[in-house]
Scaffold this motif. Structure first.
Motif, mmCIF file in Angstrom:
data_model
loop_
_atom_site.group_PDB
_atom_site.id
_atom_site.type_symbol
_atom_site.label_atom_id
_atom_site.label_comp_id
_atom_site.label_asym_id
_atom_site.label_seq_id
_atom_site.Cartn_x
_atom_site.Cartn_y
_atom_site.Cartn_z
ATOM 1 N N UNK A 192 0.842 -1.196 0.000
ATOM 2 C CA UNK A 192 0.000 0.000 0.000
ATOM 3 C C UNK A 192 0.875 1.243 0.000
ATOM 4 N N UNK A 193 0.711 2.060 -1.043
ATOM 5 C CA UNK A 193 1.514 3.271 -1.196
ATOM 6 C C UNK A 193 1.342 4.203 -0.008
ATOM 7 N N UNK A 194 0.114 4.390 0.453
ATOM 8 C CA UNK A 194 -0.101 5.308 1.578
ATOM 9 C C UNK A 194 0.649 4.822 2.819
ATOM 10 N N UNK A 195 0.717 3.516 3.023
ATOM 11 C CA UNK A 195 1.497 2.964 4.135
ATOM 12 C C UNK A 195 2.987 3.174 3.902
ATOM 13 N N UNK A 196 3.436 2.965 2.654
ATOM 14 C CA UNK A 196 4.846 3.178 2.338
ATOM 15 C C UNK A 196 5.264 4.614 2.638
ATOM 16 N N UNK A 197 4.460 5.566 2.189
ATOM 17 C CA UNK A 197 4.779 6.984 2.406
ATOM 18 C C UNK A 197 4.761 7.312 3.900
ATOM 19 N N UNK A 198 3.777 6.789 4.618
ATOM 20 C CA UNK A 198 3.694 7.035 6.066
ATOM 21 C C UNK A 198 4.930 6.486 6.772
ATOM 22 N N UNK A 199 5.379 5.300 6.388
ATOM 23 C CA UNK A 199 6.566 4.701 7.015
ATOM 24 C C UNK A 199 7.822 5.512 6.701
ATOM 25 N N UNK A 200 7.940 6.015 5.456
ATOM 26 C CA UNK A 200 9.106 6.826 5.107
ATOM 27 C C UNK A 200 9.095 8.161 5.847
ATOM 28 N N UNK A 201 7.919 8.751 6.010
ATOM 29 C CA UNK A 201 7.815 9.999 6.791
ATOM 30 C C UNK A 201 8.184 9.743 8.249
ATOM 31 N N UNK A 202 7.746 8.606 8.787
ATOM 32 C CA UNK A 202 8.108 8.247 10.165
ATOM 33 C C UNK A 202 9.620 8.065 10.293
ATOM 34 N N UNK A 203 10.237 7.501 9.264
ATOM 35 C CA UNK A 203 11.689 7.346 9.265
ATOM 36 C C UNK A 203 12.380 8.705 9.371
ATOM 37 N N UNK A 204 11.871 9.683 8.670
ATOM 38 C CA UNK A 204 12.458 11.028 8.714
ATOM 39 C C UNK A 204 12.320 11.676 10.094
#
Length: 111
Positions: A62-74
């Motif tokens: 899920x792209x929205x999950x991918x983006x959320x995880x990358x934002x959390x990484x930042x």
């Protein structure tokens, strides 16, 4: 096949490709209007261990999950090391979306 993957070369290639993405799509990609969020994904281990049929290892990303995880990484503290196998999979999902968005339009066969 190259015998060595140089991280510096990979870094340069990523920069070149992301510059091209920005030129093509702009500084921000509005995900809400794309009409895609889910995608087929092959389990990471099954994708590289070719002894078994990968069909049973297909799941949904899920792209929205991918983006959320990358934002959390930042937002993680600087001393909180990334979990490479996990974080890189989310990055790969986003990169695959960008590749998908650049695909040539499908031909309908109508003349």
């Amino acid at each position: 096949m190259a015998d060595v993957l140089r991280v510096e070369d990979l870094r340069r290639v990523c920069g070149m490709l992301l510059d091209a993405v920005e030129k093509r799509f702009g500084a921000e990609v509005d995900l809400s209007g794309l009409g895609v969020d889910h995608y087929w994904n092959v389990d990471l281990r099954s994708a590289f261990e070719l002894a078994h049929d990968p069909a049973a290892a297909i799941d949904v990303g899920q792209i929205s999950d991918d983006v959320a995880e990358l934002c959390a990484l930042l937002r993680r503290p600087a001393d909180d090391m990334p979990v490479l196998w996990h974080d890189l999979q989310h990055l790969a999902g986003v990169l695959r979306l960008l590749a998908y968005l650049d695909l040539p339009a499908a031909s309908t066969g109508d003349s």
